[in-house]
Write a protein that holds these residues in place. Sequence first.
Motif, PDB file in Angstrom:
ATOM      1  N   ALA A  69       0.568  -1.278   0.010  1.00 29.18           N
ATOM      2  CA  ALA A  69       0.170   0.009  -0.074  1.00 29.18           C
ATOM      3  C   ALA A  69       0.840   1.153   0.032  1.00 29.18           C
ATOM      4  O   ALA A  69       0.620   2.406  -0.901  1.00 29.18           O
ATOM      5  N   LYS A  70       2.039   1.340   0.872  1.00 23.83           N
ATOM      6  CA  LYS A  70       2.626   2.503   0.702  1.00 23.83           C
ATOM      7  C   LYS A  70       3.660   2.475  -0.332  1.00 23.83           C
ATOM      8  O   LYS A  70       4.591   3.509  -0.236  1.00 23.83           O
ATOM      9  N   LEU A  71       4.096   1.530  -0.855  1.00 27.97           N
ATOM     10  CA  LEU A  71       5.245   1.336  -1.897  1.00 27.97           C
ATOM     11  C   LEU A  71       4.715   1.697  -3.067  1.00 27.97           C
ATOM     12  O   LEU A  71       5.242   2.154  -3.962  1.00 27.97           O
ATOM     13  N   LEU A  72       3.615   1.351  -3.549  1.00 26.34           N
ATOM     14  CA  LEU A  72       3.178   1.457  -4.758  1.00 26.34           C
ATOM     15  C   LEU A  72       3.094   2.893  -5.351  1.00 26.34           C
ATOM     16  O   LEU A  72       3.542   3.255  -6.445  1.00 26.34           O
ATOM     17  N   PRO A  73       2.681   3.894  -4.520  1.00 28.10           N
ATOM     18  CA  PRO A  73       2.672   5.447  -4.737  1.00 28.10           C
ATOM     19  C   PRO A  73       4.203   5.698  -5.037  1.00 28.10           C
ATOM     20  O   PRO A  73       4.387   6.783  -5.800  1.00 28.10           O
ATOM     21  N   LEU A  74       5.238   5.157  -4.564  1.00 30.36           N
ATOM     22  CA  LEU A  74       6.601   5.446  -4.966  1.00 30.36           C
ATOM     23  C   LEU A  74       6.925   5.462  -6.286  1.00 30.36           C
ATOM     24  O   LEU A  74       7.940   6.016  -6.707  1.00 30.36           O
ATOM     25  N   GLY A  75       6.473   4.074  -7.024  1.00 26.16           N
ATOM     26  CA  GLY A  75       6.876   4.052  -8.387  1.00 26.16           C
ATOM     27  C   GLY A  75       8.029   3.222  -8.617  1.00 26.16           C
ATOM     28  O   GLY A  75       8.783   2.994  -7.712  1.00 26.16           O
ATOM     29  N   GLU A  76       8.012   2.629  -9.898  1.00 24.97           N
ATOM     30  CA  GLU A  76       9.044   1.774 -10.126  1.00 24.97           C
ATOM     31  C   GLU A  76      10.695   2.232  -9.937  1.00 24.97           C
ATOM     32  O   GLU A  76      11.310   1.479  -9.529  1.00 24.97           O
ATOM     33  N   ASP A  77      10.873   3.420 -10.432  1.00 22.15           N
ATOM     34  CA  ASP A  77      12.184   4.058 -10.403  1.00 22.15           C
ATOM     35  C   ASP A  77      12.793   4.097  -8.829  1.00 22.15           C
ATOM     36  O   ASP A  77      13.721   3.864  -8.515  1.00 22.15           O
ATOM     37  N   THR A  78      11.814   4.567  -7.952  1.00 21.06           N
ATOM     38  CA  THR A  78      12.315   4.673  -6.517  1.00 21.06           C
ATOM     39  C   THR A  78      12.288   3.292  -6.055  1.00 21.06           C
ATOM     40  O   THR A  78      13.504   3.160  -5.354  1.00 21.06           O
ATOM     41  N   LEU A  79      11.630   2.448  -6.371  1.00 23.00           N
ATOM     42  CA  LEU A  79      11.759   1.167  -5.690  1.00 23.00           C
ATOM     43  C   LEU A  79      13.153   0.398  -6.247  1.00 23.00           C
ATOM     44  O   LEU A  79      13.545   0.036  -5.538  1.00 23.00           O
ATOM     45  N   TYR A  80      13.397   0.691  -7.593  1.00 19.59           N
ATOM     46  CA  TYR A  80      14.513  -0.018  -8.098  1.00 19.59           C
ATOM     47  C   TYR A  80      15.681   0.873  -7.466  1.00 19.59           C
ATOM     48  O   TYR A  80      16.686  -0.001  -6.975  1.00 19.59           O
ATOM     49  N   THR A  81      15.619   2.028  -7.249  1.00 16.06           N
ATOM     50  CA  THR A  81      16.820   2.761  -6.466  1.00 16.06           C
ATOM     51  C   THR A  81      16.966   2.088  -4.969  1.00 16.06           C
ATOM     52  O   THR A  81      18.257   2.021  -4.461  1.00 16.06           O
ATOM     53  N   SER A  82      15.877   2.074  -4.559  1.00 15.44           N
ATOM     54  CA  SER A  82      15.882   1.291  -3.168  1.00 15.44           C
ATOM     55  C   SER A  82      16.532   0.033  -3.114  1.00 15.44           C
ATOM     56  O   SER A  82      17.232  -0.164  -2.108  1.00 15.44           O
ATOM     57  N   ILE A  83      16.091  -0.654  -4.285  1.00 16.42           N
ATOM     58  CA  ILE A  83      16.850  -2.111  -4.234  1.00 16.42           C
ATOM     59  C   ILE A  83      18.227  -2.048  -4.504  1.00 16.42           C
ATOM     60  O   ILE A  83      19.025  -2.940  -3.874  1.00 16.42           O
ATOM     61  N   ILE A  84      18.793  -1.156  -5.023  1.00 15.03           N
ATOM     62  CA  ILE A  84      20.225  -1.188  -5.388  1.00 15.03           C
ATOM     63  C   ILE A  84      20.813  -0.618  -4.063  1.00 15.03           C
ATOM     64  O   ILE A  84      21.882  -1.594  -3.904  1.00 15.03           O
ATOM     65  N   ASP A  85      20.174   0.114  -3.069  1.00 15.26           N
ATOM     66  CA  ASP A  85      20.948   0.467  -1.990  1.00 15.26           C
ATOM     67  C   ASP A  85      20.626  -0.588  -0.964  1.00 15.26           C
ATOM     68  O   ASP A  85      21.584  -0.910  -0.188  1.00 15.26           O
ATOM     69  N   GLY A  86      19.528  -1.298  -1.228  1.00 15.54           N
ATOM     70  CA  GLY A  86      19.326  -2.377  -0.381  1.00 15.54           C
ATOM     71  C   GLY A  86      18.411  -1.771   1.049  1.00 15.54           C
ATOM     72  O   GLY A  86      18.926  -1.259   1.925  1.00 15.54           O
ATOM     73  N   PRO A  87      17.019  -1.934   0.734  1.00 17.15           N
ATOM     74  CA  PRO A  87      16.318  -1.390   2.066  1.00 17.15           C
ATOM     75  C   PRO A  87      16.212  -2.227   3.119  1.00 17.15           C
ATOM     76  O   PRO A  87      16.271  -3.304   2.822  1.00 17.15           O
ATOM     77  N   ASN A  88      15.899  -1.568   4.296  1.00 17.72           N
ATOM     78  CA  ASN A  88      15.658  -2.268   5.578  1.00 17.72           C
ATOM     79  C   ASN A  88      16.720  -3.323   5.704  1.00 17.72           C
ATOM     80  O   ASN A  88      17.948  -3.034   5.618  1.00 17.72           O
ATOM     81  N   HIS A  89      16.484  -4.562   5.688  1.00 20.24           N
ATOM     82  CA  HIS A  89      17.349  -5.797   6.209  1.00 20.24           C
ATOM     83  C   HIS A  89      17.850  -6.361   4.821  1.00 20.24           C
ATOM     84  O   HIS A  89      18.730  -7.375   4.873  1.00 20.24           O
TER      85      HIS A  89
END
Length: 220
Positions: free
Chosen positions: A61-81
């Motif tokens: 629910a809170k991730l969808l509004p962020l969009g694919e580009d933001t989620l992609y950047t987050s994965i590269i950095d490594g979110p949370n754990h």
Amino acid sequence: MKKLIVSIVFSTLCFASWNASAEDKPIDPAAGKTLYETYCFMCHDRGLSHAPRPGEKGDWAKLLPLGEDTLYTSIIDGPNHMYSKGISPIWSEWQLKSMIRYLTSTVTDASTQAQIGSASEADKAQHLRLMHGRKLYEQACFKCHNYGDLGAPQLGNAEAWAARKDKGIDTLVKTVIDGKAHMYAHGGSNSLSTEEFKMMTEYMLSTLEEGWVSPQQNGQ
């Protein structure tokens, strides 16, 4: 020697051409599903450490509004754990975005597609700052602040932060850099920059918001 140089240049150009053409391909959720089931299912299927699960709308629910580009950047950095890219051999933007497209497709339909990427640019940027701040926090500060040891204000404890949060982010960061009571200067982490301490502090303050759940309650 000339033949060797020509061969190397040709190989490099061929690889670059292949790589560019691969990145130019349309995002493919079917390919993303295969990649997910190969590399990522172990955590995401079970929701380990808050990994958003396929098909679970509440997780996204809170991730969808962020969009694919933001989620992609987050994965590269490594979110949370999650380590950067989940420690998988997946390195291509096309591969990662295809996997993101697959996962979001499991929780959206024609009526909810508009949610994807609907957040403001400021909110997207702040999400990335908080995720990186949390990663830094869990590397440098969790031992005391997770449990409130030695007078450290405990993560998520509104009472412990009541006299601190209104001082402003800059004052709090200066306290960390200078050191206070049992806390060493720079929190004992001399390799971090002032901006990184600011991101960590922003993350810690974000845990005071309604709906935050502590890592201990989630078995993290």
